[in-house]
Design an enzyme around this catalytic site. Structure first.
Site, PDB file in Angstrom:
ATOM      1  N   CYS A   1       0.860  -1.168   0.000  1.00 21.40           N
ATOM      2  CA  CYS A   1       0.000   0.000   0.000  1.00 21.40           C
ATOM      3  C   CYS A   1       0.905   1.229   0.000  1.00 21.40           C
ATOM      4  CB  CYS A   1      -0.896  -0.036   1.229  1.00 21.40           C
ATOM      5  SG  CYS A   1      -2.524   0.608   0.895  1.00 21.40           S
TER       6      CYS A   1
ATOM      7  N   CYS B   1      -3.978  -0.455  -3.164  1.00 18.84           N
ATOM      8  CA  CYS B   1      -4.383   0.884  -3.587  1.00 18.84           C
ATOM      9  C   CYS B   1      -3.727   1.173  -4.929  1.00 18.84           C
ATOM     10  CB  CYS B   1      -3.999   1.937  -2.548  1.00 18.84           C
ATOM     11  SG  CYS B   1      -2.227   2.185  -2.343  1.00 18.84           S
TER      12      CYS B   1
ATOM     13  N   CYS C   1       4.765   0.532  -7.595  1.00 26.28           N
ATOM     14  CA  CYS C   1       5.494  -0.682  -7.228  1.00 26.28           C
ATOM     15  C   CYS C   1       6.547  -0.985  -8.284  1.00 26.28           C
ATOM     16  CB  CYS C   1       4.515  -1.857  -7.119  1.00 26.28           C
ATOM     17  SG  CYS C   1       5.312  -3.411  -6.676  1.00 26.28           S
TER      18      CYS C   1
END
Length: 136
Positions: A8, A80, A87
Site C-alpha cells: 500500500c 491501492c 510498485c
C-alpha cells in the site's frame, strides 16, 4: 514455503490489516509481509479494529518495500492504486494482483464514522484473503 507481499502507499492501514489476516488464515505454508512505497507508521485505528476480531497487529511496523523480498515472492497484492502504479517491476514469475480498497485513514466525520470505515475495509480484506484462489 510460498511468499506473499501486501503493498500500500504508506503501510499503515490496509496492508497491515492484510498482513495480520494472512498470518492468521494462511498458516505456516506462507511467509507473509507487508510494506509501502512510503512509511506512515502503524495507524492506531487499524490496530483497534483488528483487535476486535482477535488479531493483534500492534507489534507490526511500517516498512518500505524490500526489493529482494518483492522479487522472491509468489504473490504481490497491491491494495491501492498508488502502490500498484509505483510498485517496482517484478520478475514474470511473481503473480501480481490488485485489490482496490478505499483508504480508511481518509475517512471523515466522528471517531465512530472513521471506525466504521476501518471495519468495512477490514472485513473486505478478510473476505478477499479467505476466498482468494491465490492462497489455495
Amino acid at each position: 514455503m510460498k511468499r506473499v507481499y501486501f503493498l500500500c502507499t504508506g503501510n499503515s492501514c490496509r496492508s497491515q490489516m492484510a498482513e495480520g489476516f494472512a498470518r492468521t488464515l494462511l498458516g505456516s505454508q506462507w511467509e507473509v509481509q507487508s510494506a509501502g512505497v512510503e512509511t506512515h507508521g502503524l495507524n492506531p485505528m487499524a490496530v483497534q479494529v483488528m483487535g476486535e476480531v482477535g488479531i493483534d497487529i500492534s507489534k507490526q511496523s511500517s516498512k518500505l518495500i524490500d526489493p529482494d523480498y518483492l522479487n522472491s515472492c509468489d504473490v504481490v497484492v497491491t491494495l491501492c492504486g498508488d502502490a500498484r502504479d509505483r510498485c517496482p517491476v517484478t520478475p514474470p514469475q511473481v503473480q501480481r494482483v490488485h485489490w482496490p480498497l478505499p483508504d480508511p485513514a481518509q475517512a471523515t466525520g466522528s471517531d465512530a464514522d472513521k471506525l466504521r470505515a476501518f471495519r468495512k475495509v477490514r472485513d473486505e480484506i478478510y473476505h478477499q484473503i479467505e476466498n482468494s484462489e491465490l492462497f489455495k
